[in-house]
Design an enzyme around this catalytic site. Sequence first.
Site, PDB file in Angstrom:
ATOM      1  N   GLY A  29      36.498  22.947   7.352  1.00 58.10           N
ATOM      2  CA  GLY A  29      37.491  24.013   7.271  1.00 58.10           C
ATOM      3  C   GLY A  29      37.732  24.353   5.814  1.00 58.10           C
ATOM      4  CB  CYS A  88      33.161  18.975   5.753  1.00 61.62           C
ATOM      5  SG  CYS A  88      33.375  19.671   4.111  1.00 61.62           S
ATOM      6  CE1 TYR A  89      41.494  20.557   5.536  1.00 58.24           C
ATOM      7  CE2 TYR A  89      41.470  20.146   7.904  1.00 58.24           C
ATOM      8  CZ  TYR A  89      42.165  20.401   6.734  1.00 58.24           C
ATOM      9  OH  TYR A  89      43.531  20.491   6.768  1.00 58.24           O
ATOM     10  CG  HIS A 121      28.720  20.979   6.524  1.00 57.02           C
ATOM     11  ND1 HIS A 121      29.737  21.298   7.398  1.00 57.02           N
ATOM     12  CD2 HIS A 121      29.228  21.144   5.290  1.00 57.02           C
ATOM     13  CE1 HIS A 121      30.808  21.649   6.723  1.00 57.02           C
ATOM     14  NE2 HIS A 121      30.525  21.565   5.438  1.00 57.02           N
ATOM     15  CD  GLU A 172      28.052  21.186  10.583  1.00 53.70           C
ATOM     16  OE1 GLU A 172      27.805  19.975  10.435  1.00 53.70           O
ATOM     17  OE2 GLU A 172      29.007  21.750  10.042  1.00 53.70           O
ATOM     18  CG  ASP A 207      24.500  38.210  26.718  1.00 55.11           C
ATOM     19  OD1 ASP A 207      23.561  37.400  26.604  1.00 55.11           O
ATOM     20  OD2 ASP A 207      25.238  38.536  25.776  1.00 55.11           O
ATOM     21  CE  LYS A 244      21.942  37.172  23.262  1.00 51.05           C
ATOM     22  NZ  LYS A 244      22.842  38.237  23.720  1.00 51.05           N
TER      23      LYS A 244
END
Length: 514
Positions: free
Chosen positions: A55, A82-83, A169, A171, A227, A370
């Site tokens: 964040g 992180c945060y 991070h 991710e 979608d 997605k």
Amino acid sequence: MNREKIIVIDFGGQYNQLVARRVRECNVYCEIYSYKTGLEKIKAMEPKGIILTGGPNSCYGEGAPGCDQRLFSLGIPVLGLCYGAQLMMHVLGGHVCKAPVREYGKIQVTVDKESILFHNVSENTVCWMSHNDYIEKMAPGFQVAAHTPDCPVAAAQWEERKLYAIQFHPEVLHTVEGKKMLANFVFQACGCTGDWKMDAFVENAIKAARERVGKGKVLCALSGGVDSSVAAVMMAKAVGSQLTCVFVDHGLLRKDEGDEVEEVFGPGGPYDLNFIRVNAQERFYQRLKGIEEPEQKRKIIGEEFIRVFEEEAKKIGRVDFLVQGTIYPDVVESGLGGESAVIKSHHNVGGLPDYVDFKEILEPLRDLFKDEVRQAGLELGIPEKLVFRQPFPGPGLGIRIVGEVTAEKVRMVQEADAIYREEIKKAGLERSIGQYFAALTNMRSVGVMGDERTYDYAVALRAVNTVDFMTAEVAEIPWEVLGRVASRIVNEVRHVNRVLYDCTGKPPGTIEFE
Ligand code: XMP
């Protein structure tokens, strides 16, 4: 079904959806919630693990997003990123402050291989850092699990309590072994088995929709995009002829797209969707006459779409359910899931449209990212060509023509775009570029063709790579491919005499060109 679940608590960082996606790539279901979510609610969801995200704040700053200290003694494994890592330390009695050296970018991290988090990870591994603050002193009970020359606590753990903190991070793809680290948390620390599989999801979603609809009538607006196509086919499998799909051709689709959609979903195609095509091209062109302002164009297209759809719905008579192709990022971006600001007003999540009289809204893809929608599409047997179709905005070419939209300009941009797509495909670049298309600028300039002076339009080519569509980088297309596209466009598309390549990222540009 009680499927295992990891919860991501969102503190407003830019990679938060990515965290959830990475967990799902481990075949573990994952949802994002705001940091304001109460402890009781979190407990009631019975998560197998909790991840606190990054964040933009300093956890010791006034009014900074916080969390309930009891979160760390629920007996549920927690991973702070992180945060989230700093907050964990701050809340549990450590000390976080401004780092003497700010780390940003790819940094080599030395890990403690004994740590569960770093099981099978190389001792020295490149990770993505982005922080101003750092953990100066860990909270009691924690041990260092990784460090860098400038960051003595790049990761920490309290193994008995299953609490883990990572300053970098995992991710983002720049963290080379990040997926392994997240998988270690999910499987080793949380004990997940990986029960989130697309075939089971599709089967369950069909069953659930069938039960919910009963004998009701279902209406779906089909755009031909990924979608709505997947949602429509799923509903068709669930309720068969109780479903009607309305496809509004607003005359702002890509070249031949209307016919292609009809071929797949219309009568005689492989699906039974009670497909109704409305050819409303002229209506839209009329309404757009003389309108140059992009937001106004969007509004008109949206309103007219609703009007046409409403007229069709009235012809069908009673409707009990309306299908929407809402997907999980729409839910998060509309501020209903995580903490991200509301960015796209065009995603009408949560608010029911009032233009059709119906009992309920059905959103069969509401839980999916997605890439998962695409997987679901393949499970349902939808042709790859449709499943891997690029994102195409609802207002269509209306927002790829700068200035007034006319039928003639639509033709120009359609033809240029078709050439561009054909050449990209021929060059084998189709799947390696996130989104690419041709747009028509509102600029005319002098050129020469044969012996004649021309005064014609310039086409802009756009190609970007993006992870989340919130930021994007320009894709580097080889010059020879661009050259071929440019030469074909000026030769084959009447009234286009120049081709420009848009080298702007997002920000400061947007992906679309309006
Ligand atoms: P921008 O231009 O905002 O686009 O950078 C980000 C992504 O969103 C798509 N986009 C839309 N999609 N309706 C949609 O369904 C819209 O009004 C719309 N506007 C932009 C765009 O194609 C890109 O993928």
